[in-house]
Design an enzyme around this catalytic site. Sequence first.
Site, PDB file in Angstrom:
ATOM      1  N   ASN A 207      45.645  45.692  37.212  1.00  0.00           N
ATOM      2  CA  ASN A 207      45.145  47.002  36.786  1.00  0.00           C
ATOM      3  C   ASN A 207      44.384  47.621  37.946  1.00  0.00           C
ATOM      4  O   ASN A 207      44.243  47.018  39.006  1.00  0.00           O
ATOM      5  CB  ASN A 207      44.285  46.870  35.523  1.00  0.00           C
ATOM      6  CG  ASN A 207      43.102  45.962  35.769  1.00  0.00           C
ATOM      7  OD1 ASN A 207      42.241  46.261  36.591  1.00  0.00           O
ATOM      8  ND2 ASN A 207      43.066  44.830  35.071  1.00  0.00           N
ATOM      9  N   ALA A 271      34.270  42.776  34.505  1.00  0.00           N
ATOM     10  CA  ALA A 271      35.668  42.605  34.922  1.00  0.00           C
ATOM     11  C   ALA A 271      36.639  43.312  33.987  1.00  0.00           C
ATOM     12  O   ALA A 271      36.437  43.363  32.776  1.00  0.00           O
ATOM     13  CB  ALA A 271      36.003  41.116  34.976  1.00  0.00           C
ATOM     14  N   LYS A 284      61.593  33.497  42.406  1.00  0.00           N
ATOM     15  CA  LYS A 284      61.573  34.963  42.312  1.00  0.00           C
ATOM     16  C   LYS A 284      62.694  35.434  41.385  1.00  0.00           C
ATOM     17  O   LYS A 284      63.845  35.021  41.523  1.00  0.00           O
ATOM     18  CB  LYS A 284      61.757  35.560  43.711  1.00  0.00           C
ATOM     19  CG  LYS A 284      61.589  37.054  43.711  1.00  0.00           C
ATOM     20  CD  LYS A 284      61.837  37.663  45.073  1.00  0.00           C
ATOM     21  CE  LYS A 284      62.012  39.165  44.895  1.00  0.00           C
ATOM     22  NZ  LYS A 284      62.616  39.789  46.044  1.00  0.00           N
ATOM     23  N   PRO A 300      42.556  34.786  26.902  1.00  0.00           N
ATOM     24  CA  PRO A 300      41.298  34.583  26.178  1.00  0.00           C
ATOM     25  C   PRO A 300      40.377  35.778  26.391  1.00  0.00           C
ATOM     26  O   PRO A 300      40.391  36.374  27.467  1.00  0.00           O
ATOM     27  CB  PRO A 300      40.717  33.329  26.848  1.00  0.00           C
ATOM     28  CG  PRO A 300      41.374  33.261  28.186  1.00  0.00           C
ATOM     29  CD  PRO A 300      42.742  33.860  28.011  1.00  0.00           C
ATOM     30  N   ASP A 301      39.601  36.135  25.383  1.00  0.00           N
ATOM     31  CA  ASP A 301      38.583  37.189  25.558  1.00  0.00           C
ATOM     32  C   ASP A 301      37.332  36.492  26.102  1.00  0.00           C
ATOM     33  O   ASP A 301      36.631  35.796  25.367  1.00  0.00           O
ATOM     34  CB  ASP A 301      38.301  37.905  24.241  1.00  0.00           C
ATOM     35  CG  ASP A 301      37.435  39.144  24.473  1.00  0.00           C
ATOM     36  OD1 ASP A 301      36.427  39.038  25.214  1.00  0.00           O
ATOM     37  OD2 ASP A 301      37.771  40.205  23.934  1.00  0.00           O
ATOM     38  N   LYS A 333      33.267  47.844  19.623  1.00  0.00           N
ATOM     39  CA  LYS A 333      33.442  46.673  20.488  1.00  0.00           C
ATOM     40  C   LYS A 333      32.169  45.815  20.536  1.00  0.00           C
ATOM     41  O   LYS A 333      32.218  44.591  20.574  1.00  0.00           O
ATOM     42  CB  LYS A 333      33.776  47.178  21.902  1.00  0.00           C
ATOM     43  CG  LYS A 333      34.482  46.200  22.768  1.00  0.00           C
ATOM     44  CD  LYS A 333      35.082  46.899  23.977  1.00  0.00           C
ATOM     45  CE  LYS A 333      36.289  47.744  23.568  1.00  0.00           C
ATOM     46  NZ  LYS A 333      36.925  48.405  24.696  1.00  0.00           N
ATOM     47  N   LYS A 337      32.576  41.958  19.408  1.00  0.00           N
ATOM     48  CA  LYS A 337      32.505  40.886  20.399  1.00  0.00           C
ATOM     49  C   LYS A 337      31.165  40.165  20.391  1.00  0.00           C
ATOM     50  O   LYS A 337      30.956  39.234  21.161  1.00  0.00           O
ATOM     51  CB  LYS A 337      32.756  41.466  21.787  1.00  0.00           C
ATOM     52  CG  LYS A 337      34.112  42.153  21.901  1.00  0.00           C
ATOM     53  CD  LYS A 337      34.612  42.129  23.317  1.00  0.00           C
ATOM     54  CE  LYS A 337      35.923  42.875  23.420  1.00  0.00           C
ATOM     55  NZ  LYS A 337      36.666  42.518  24.625  1.00  0.00           N
TER      56      LYS A 337
HETATM   57  O1  C5P Z   1      38.433  44.724  24.605  1.00  0.00           O
HETATM   58  P1  C5P Z   1      38.214  45.314  25.924  1.00  0.00           P
HETATM   59  O2  C5P Z   1      39.118  44.747  26.988  1.00  0.00           O
HETATM   60  O3  C5P Z   1      38.236  46.805  25.990  1.00  0.00           O
HETATM   61  O4  C5P Z   1      36.709  44.906  26.276  1.00  0.00           O
HETATM   62  C1  C5P Z   1      36.175  45.097  27.521  1.00  0.00           C
HETATM   63  C2  C5P Z   1      35.106  44.097  27.756  1.00  0.00           C
HETATM   64  O5  C5P Z   1      35.564  42.805  27.394  1.00  0.00           O
HETATM   65  C3  C5P Z   1      34.714  43.988  29.211  1.00  0.00           C
HETATM   66  O6  C5P Z   1      33.349  43.611  29.272  1.00  0.00           O
HETATM   67  C4  C5P Z   1      35.600  42.874  29.720  1.00  0.00           C
HETATM   68  O7  C5P Z   1      35.017  42.227  30.836  1.00  0.00           O
HETATM   69  C5  C5P Z   1      35.691  41.967  28.525  1.00  0.00           C
HETATM   70  N1  C5P Z   1      36.963  41.253  28.392  1.00  0.00           N
HETATM   71  C6  C5P Z   1      36.988  39.901  28.581  1.00  0.00           C
HETATM   72  N2  C5P Z   1      38.159  39.192  28.426  1.00  0.00           N
HETATM   73  C7  C5P Z   1      39.286  39.830  28.088  1.00  0.00           C
HETATM   74  C8  C5P Z   1      39.275  41.215  27.872  1.00  0.00           C
HETATM   75  C9  C5P Z   1      38.101  41.892  28.052  1.00  0.00           C
HETATM   76  O8  C5P Z   1      35.948  39.321  28.902  1.00  0.00           O
HETATM   77  N3  C5P Z   1      40.407  39.132  27.955  1.00  0.00           N
END
Ligand code: C5P
Length: 390
Positions: A207, A271, A284, A300-301, A333, A337
């Site tokens: 990204n 991040a 490839k 993973p979040d 959010k 979270k």
């Molecule tokens: O859900 P979203 O991606 O919009 O949330 C953004 C926040 O969640 C940011 O703080 C990002 O660092 C964190 N995030 C994370 N792991 C992911 C996706 C987002 O820690 N897989």
Amino acid sequence: MKRILLIVGGGIAAYKACELVRLCRKAGIGVTCVLTEGGQHFVTPMTLAALSENQVYTTLWDLKDEAEMGHIQLSRQADLVVVAPATADLLARMAGGIASDLATTLLLATDKPVLAAPAMNVRMWSHAATRRNVAQLRADGVTVLEPDEGPMACGEYGPGRLPEPEAILAAIQQALSPVEQRLVGKHVLVAAGPTHEPIDPVRYIANRSSGKQGFAIAGALAALGARVTLVAGPVTLPTPAGVTRIDVETAREMAATVDAALPADAAIMVAAVADWRVEPAAQKLKKGDAAPLLHLAQNPDILAGVAQGLRRPRLVVGFAAETERVIEHAVAKRTRKNADWIVANDVSGDVMGGEANAVHLVTAQGVESWERASKVDVARRLAERIADAL
Ligand code: C5P
């Protein structure tokens, strides 16, 4: 206006002093340059005069210069004396109190704080004589920055490179207006940058995150005295002064590294973590073979993991980059979270990769919308708020 006297020594890194002068001027710091005889082999007085918009001094034995501004006065009219690059020879003469040219005479005559940014061959830096000189200078109250490590102009590798001009500027700003060290003894974890998710040996999902906001936050927290662990995705940014940086590539690597860096008093998750990954192909892929892209798996979040984990830091801050309904998404959010704060920004414009940011700070108390400012200023303001909260 704060002013520095910049002594430019004779080493290949002298060219970086030109960039330092430019950055200082941009930051509103007045610069007067002194160029040693060795320095003149690498940059010219004309270059430094043009960049500093000021006269450049090169010798003790100039009747006109001495009549207009005696060298004692020159050594004292600045708020800070900076030596960059500080060569092995300059450090040795400084440590020995030798006044054999204009630069070393000024250094001996000054009553102002002195900051030295060394640059030399790795063996010269590790030589017992230089170790002794640096220890002596530090004992005398001189701030001697640690050189960077990496490939050198002489073809060798190791510590001895001049710190990046941005890092020297940060040290100058800290010396000119010392901020109260409100976060001494606190450990803060910062995750910044994008992640890369490999598709095959040559391709990846990514990204537009530049890492600039997260790196600025890490630097601002370190400037307040925090011990900062910066887990960085793939970016091309210099490490902020005083920050311990660990480079990672994928979201899963970032998750594991963040977990290993706990416990912390605060976690600031800036991040832009890739939400999806694919099982990377060993070879490839060929044109038209898009099969792996059809099997996206959820990453993973990391933020949620930290905020809901057993070793949850006292303060957990997430970021929300949105292109629509920014505040609404951020508010949802925060609860979803289990973050304490969400810093939300609209990334439909030039924020990603740019130098400025307009953010909303979403807390349990409500929403504060901050005016658009440079990412460095947003970072400073957020760091102060973090210090208030810890
Ligand atoms: O859900 P979203 O991606 O919009 O949330 C953004 C926040 O969640 C940011 O703080 C990002 O660092 C964190 N995030 C994370 N792991 C992911 C996706 C987002 O820690 N897989």
